[in-house]
Design a protein around this motif. Structure first.
Motif, short mmCIF file in Angstrom:
data_model
loop_
_atom_site.label_atom_id
_atom_site.label_comp_id
_atom_site.label_asym_id
_atom_site.label_seq_id
_atom_site.Cartn_x
_atom_site.Cartn_y
_atom_site.Cartn_z
N LYS A 173 0.82 -0.98 0.10
CA LYS A 173 -0.21 -0.09 -0.07
C LYS A 173 0.91 1.21 -0.13
N GLU A 174 2.00 1.21 0.53
CA GLU A 174 2.83 2.00 0.65
C GLU A 174 4.22 2.00 -0.15
N ASN B 27 -3.31 3.73 -3.31
CA ASN B 27 -3.81 4.07 -2.14
C ASN B 27 -2.96 4.32 -1.07
N SER B 28 -1.81 5.08 -1.63
CA SER B 28 -0.72 5.68 -0.75
C SER B 28 -1.01 7.15 -0.38
N PHE C 61 1.32 2.42 -6.18
CA PHE C 61 0.92 2.31 -4.80
C PHE C 61 -0.39 3.13 -5.04
#
Length: 204
Positions: free
Chosen positions: A19-20, A54-55, A52
């Motif tokens: 996610k990151e 949804n970072s 990413f």
């Protein structure tokens, strides 16, 4: 005020599900940001967002670069998106407050700082930034209270002592203002702005 390093420690608990970005990738962006290469940071962060998506960190970094480039509406939009991803992202609220303040939207800025503090009560920078917005509204007593709260959390915050000195000076409390400026200089002896500000109450 905007330190990407502060963002690097946020939201990295889920690296296993990608996610990151990694700390190294964020460090690279920080180095470019510190050098003032905002457009390059934005380009690289946008590329990383493809991987990413949804970072919240990357979206916030894009917001920071937009603010650095003077694109304040775009900066606010980025922070709003980051908060959609992570509603408990105190740093994004703080950065949004800075962007709103730069647009002269002081009431909205103060609300953003308050939201940051509701998430992170010991957030000295948010108290200090809120103090600046309150001072811009002419609410000197409230601004001084916010500055002092920031300093109770971080006693080595030279910038806040400088701002405190300015608010006290506007109230005509020259001796207290000199004391605040002196404290800022004791923490940061090469703080040219404070030396200049100190000369005003001394002359008076």
């Amino acid at each position: 005020l905007d330190k990407i390093k502060a963002l690097a420690g946020k939201n990295l608990a889920n690296k296993s599900d990608m996610k990151e970005p990694t700390n190294d990738q964020l460090q690279s962006l920080e180095n470019l940001y510190t050098q003032g290469q905002y457009q390059e940071v934005q380009t690289q962060a946008s590329q990383l967002l493809k991987k990413f998506a949804n970072s919240a960190n990357l979206v916030t970094i894009i917001g920071l670069t937009n603010k650095g480039l003077g694109k304040l509406n775009e900066a606010t939009e980025a922070y709003t998106k980051a908060l959609t991803i992570n509603p408990d992202y105190a740093e994004a609220y703080n950065n949004m407050g800075n962007a709103l303040q730069a647009q002269g939207k002081l009431d909205e800025a103060i609300e953003a700082f308050k939201k940051a503090l509701s998430i992170k009560p010991d957030y000295a920078e948010a108290y200090s930034n809120m103090g600046i917005a309150l001072k811009d509204q002419g609410k000197l007593d409230e601004a001084i209270k916010a500055y002092k709260k920031a300093l109770s959390i971080n006693p080595d915050y030279a910038e806040t002592y400088n701002n405190l000195g300015g608010a006290l000076q506007e109230q005509g409390k020259l001796e207290e203002a000199i004391g605040a400026y002196d404290k800022a200089i004791s923490i940061k002896p090469d703080y040219a702005e404070v030396w200049n500000n100190l000369s005003i109450p001394l002359q008076a």
